[in-house]
Scaffold this motif. Structure first.
Motif, PDB file in Angstrom:
ATOM      1  N   PHE A 120       0.792  -1.200  -0.017  1.00  0.00           N
ATOM      2  CA  PHE A 120       0.102  -0.058  -0.020  1.00  0.00           C
ATOM      3  C   PHE A 120       1.030   1.281   0.064  1.00  0.00           C
ATOM      4  O   PHE A 120       0.581   2.316  -0.690  1.00  0.00           O
ATOM      5  CB  PHE A 120      -0.975   0.190   1.293  1.00  0.00           C
ATOM      6  N   GLY A 121       2.025   1.091   0.780  1.00  0.00           N
ATOM      7  CA  GLY A 121       2.863   2.260   0.669  1.00  0.00           C
ATOM      8  C   GLY A 121       3.360   2.504  -0.352  1.00  0.00           C
ATOM      9  O   GLY A 121       3.726   3.871  -0.901  1.00  0.00           O
ATOM     10  N   LEU A 122       4.033   1.737  -1.196  1.00  0.00           N
ATOM     11  CA  LEU A 122       4.819   1.924  -2.366  1.00  0.00           C
ATOM     12  C   LEU A 122       3.597   2.229  -3.263  1.00  0.00           C
ATOM     13  O   LEU A 122       3.927   2.906  -4.295  1.00  0.00           O
ATOM     14  CB  LEU A 122       5.398   0.373  -2.949  1.00  0.00           C
ATOM     15  N   GLY A 123       2.374   1.500  -3.395  1.00  0.00           N
ATOM     16  CA  GLY A 123       1.516   1.925  -4.272  1.00  0.00           C
ATOM     17  C   GLY A 123       1.059   3.360  -4.264  1.00  0.00           C
ATOM     18  O   GLY A 123       0.704   4.098  -5.217  1.00  0.00           O
ATOM     19  N   GLY A 124       0.843   3.939  -2.954  1.00  0.00           N
ATOM     20  CA  GLY A 124       0.646   5.337  -2.796  1.00  0.00           C
ATOM     21  C   GLY A 124       1.793   6.167  -3.491  1.00  0.00           C
ATOM     22  O   GLY A 124       1.406   7.377  -3.980  1.00  0.00           O
ATOM     23  N   VAL A 125       2.945   5.788  -3.329  1.00  0.00           N
ATOM     24  CA  VAL A 125       4.061   6.825  -3.847  1.00  0.00           C
ATOM     25  C   VAL A 125       3.952   6.663  -5.418  1.00  0.00           C
ATOM     26  O   VAL A 125       3.950   7.761  -6.203  1.00  0.00           O
ATOM     27  CB  VAL A 125       5.401   6.034  -3.635  1.00  0.00           C
ATOM     28  N   LEU A 126       3.645   5.468  -6.177  1.00  0.00           N
ATOM     29  CA  LEU A 126       3.345   5.525  -7.340  1.00  0.00           C
ATOM     30  C   LEU A 126       1.982   6.344  -7.763  1.00  0.00           C
ATOM     31  O   LEU A 126       2.116   6.960  -8.867  1.00  0.00           O
ATOM     32  CB  LEU A 126       3.107   4.067  -7.849  1.00  0.00           C
ATOM     33  N   VAL A 127       0.978   6.190  -7.134  1.00  0.00           N
ATOM     34  CA  VAL A 127      -0.196   6.945  -7.386  1.00  0.00           C
ATOM     35  C   VAL A 127      -0.181   8.549  -7.343  1.00  0.00           C
ATOM     36  O   VAL A 127      -0.391   9.284  -8.461  1.00  0.00           O
ATOM     37  CB  VAL A 127      -1.202   6.530  -6.384  1.00  0.00           C
ATOM     38  N   ILE A 128       0.657   9.134  -6.269  1.00  0.00           N
ATOM     39  CA  ILE A 128       0.738  10.449  -6.014  1.00  0.00           C
ATOM     40  C   ILE A 128       1.813  11.228  -6.841  1.00  0.00           C
ATOM     41  O   ILE A 128       1.728  12.065  -7.601  1.00  0.00           O
ATOM     42  CB  ILE A 128       1.328  10.787  -4.455  1.00  0.00           C
ATOM     43  N   HIS A 129       3.030  10.262  -7.152  1.00  0.00           N
ATOM     44  CA  HIS A 129       4.206  11.190  -7.758  1.00  0.00           C
ATOM     45  C   HIS A 129       4.199  10.634  -9.217  1.00  0.00           C
ATOM     46  O   HIS A 129       4.892  10.990 -10.137  1.00  0.00           O
ATOM     47  CB  HIS A 129       5.446  10.462  -6.947  1.00  0.00           C
ATOM     48  N   LEU A 130       3.635   9.433  -9.620  1.00  0.00           N
ATOM     49  CA  LEU A 130       3.647   9.093 -10.933  1.00  0.00           C
ATOM     50  C   LEU A 130       2.274   9.323 -11.864  1.00  0.00           C
ATOM     51  O   LEU A 130       2.161   9.769 -12.717  1.00  0.00           O
ATOM     52  CB  LEU A 130       4.276   7.749 -10.998  1.00  0.00           C
ATOM     53  N   ALA A 131       1.285   8.376 -11.199  1.00  0.00           N
ATOM     54  CA  ALA A 131       0.070   8.196 -11.731  1.00  0.00           C
ATOM     55  C   ALA A 131      -0.940   9.413 -11.870  1.00  0.00           C
ATOM     56  O   ALA A 131      -1.408   9.720 -13.087  1.00  0.00           O
ATOM     57  CB  ALA A 131      -0.840   6.955 -11.407  1.00  0.00           C
TER      58      ALA A 131
END
Length: 315
Positions: A120-131
């Protein structure tokens, strides 16, 4: 901060992305297509809700902190709380646990576990900073009325799907509550049999959660009965082991210790039956010799006690 319409669109985008992730995961596990989720459409609201919550939380802190570490921590906590609460509410409402991490390391009541929280933590990083930047740019290419129409159409489909799924879940709940089975496997078979004779929506739901764990009062009572029986067996085993240890300790008592015990008891017995005024000369002489030997033994025991005390102090 994205607008309300953009947040709604992000919710649907990430709900669909989550659905794809789940479908691919179950295909690898069962080697067949499984339409995951409580809803019939290609969306899993828990993913969309989690991503929107992360977006709102991180954007609210943008003026203070906007680092990857902060995003990871926020996603770790928020998504963990969301998954736990959804599992808790769904189990209480429909008497079924839709996922169970009890066999995973560092889990909390089987509802969440450390592996998912890290993801979840890694996914959140991808969501906010990339997606999110990519999706928001795509939304920006659509006119505001167009965004509103798209969000409205998706919301209408979502509400319709939710209403249909609600009735299917009510059917599942009634089936579970009326079941006379006392284990989750039998209840699961009964539910699947009932749903197989219903509409396509009900049949889809039967396949969506092949590993669901049902929690009726009968199942809970059976689990408590098994737990109590296991506890009783454990206590009896501990008592038996303790008894055997005591017997073993008695059988392994050193011979010298046994002899000393016998001598002490003999001395106590002599003192009880010996009468000085009525004793013969031979008995008096024997008693005096015994007293002399006991005095020697007492002095030796005293010296041994002193030496043991000195050794303990030095160690």
């Amino acid at each position: 901060m994205p607008t309300l319409v953009q947040l709604i669109l992000l919710f649907f985008v990430y709900s669909m992305v989550g659905w794809i992730i789940e479908v691919v995961g179950k295909y690898r596990q069962f080697h067949r297509f499984i339409n995951r989720g409580f809803l019939t459409g290609p969306w899993l609201p828990i993913y969309g809700s989690g991503c929107v919550l992360i977006t709102i939380a991180v954007e609210s802190l943008a003026g203070l902190e906007y680092g990857i570490g902060t995003t990871f921590a926020i996603s770790f906590v928020l998504c963990g709380v969301l998954e736990y609460m959804v599992s808790f509410v769904m189990e209480k409402r429909y008497h079924a646990r839709w996922w169970d991490y009890s066999q995973k390391p560092m889990n909390l009541h089987g509802r969440i576990w450390i592996g998912n929280l890290i993801l979840f933590g890694l996914g959140g990083v991808l969501v906010i900073h990339l997606a999110n930047p990519v999706f928001l740019r795509l939304f920006g290419k659509i006119s505001i009325p167009g965004q509103e129409i798209l969000a409205g159409v998706l919301a209408a489909l979502f509400v319709t799907d939710s209403i249909i799924s609600h009735f299917v879940l009510k059917l599942v709940k009634r089936s579970v509550e009326s079941s006379e089975a006392d284990n989750t496997e039998e209840i699961s078979r009964e539910v699947r049999l009932i749903l197989s004779d219903r509409s396509v929506f009900a049949r889809r739901f039967a396949d969506a959660y092949p590993d669901v764990i049902y929690r009726t009062e009968r199942v809970k009572a059976r689990i408590e009965e098994i737990r109590a029986e296991s506890e009783r067996i454990r206590r009896e085993a501990e008592a038996r082991v303790s008894e055997l240890n005591q017997q073993l300790a008695a059988n392994l008592e050193p011979t010298a210790s046994v002899k000393n015990t016998i001598l002490l008891k003999q001395s106590e017995l002599i003192d009880m039956i010996y009468e000085e005024q009525n004793a013969s000369e031979k008995a008096r002489a024997l008693k005096a010799e015994i007293d002399e030997k006991n005095a020697v033994l007492r002095k030796r025991r005293e010296r041994l006690n002193v030496l043991s005390s000195l050794a303990e102090r030095e160690s």
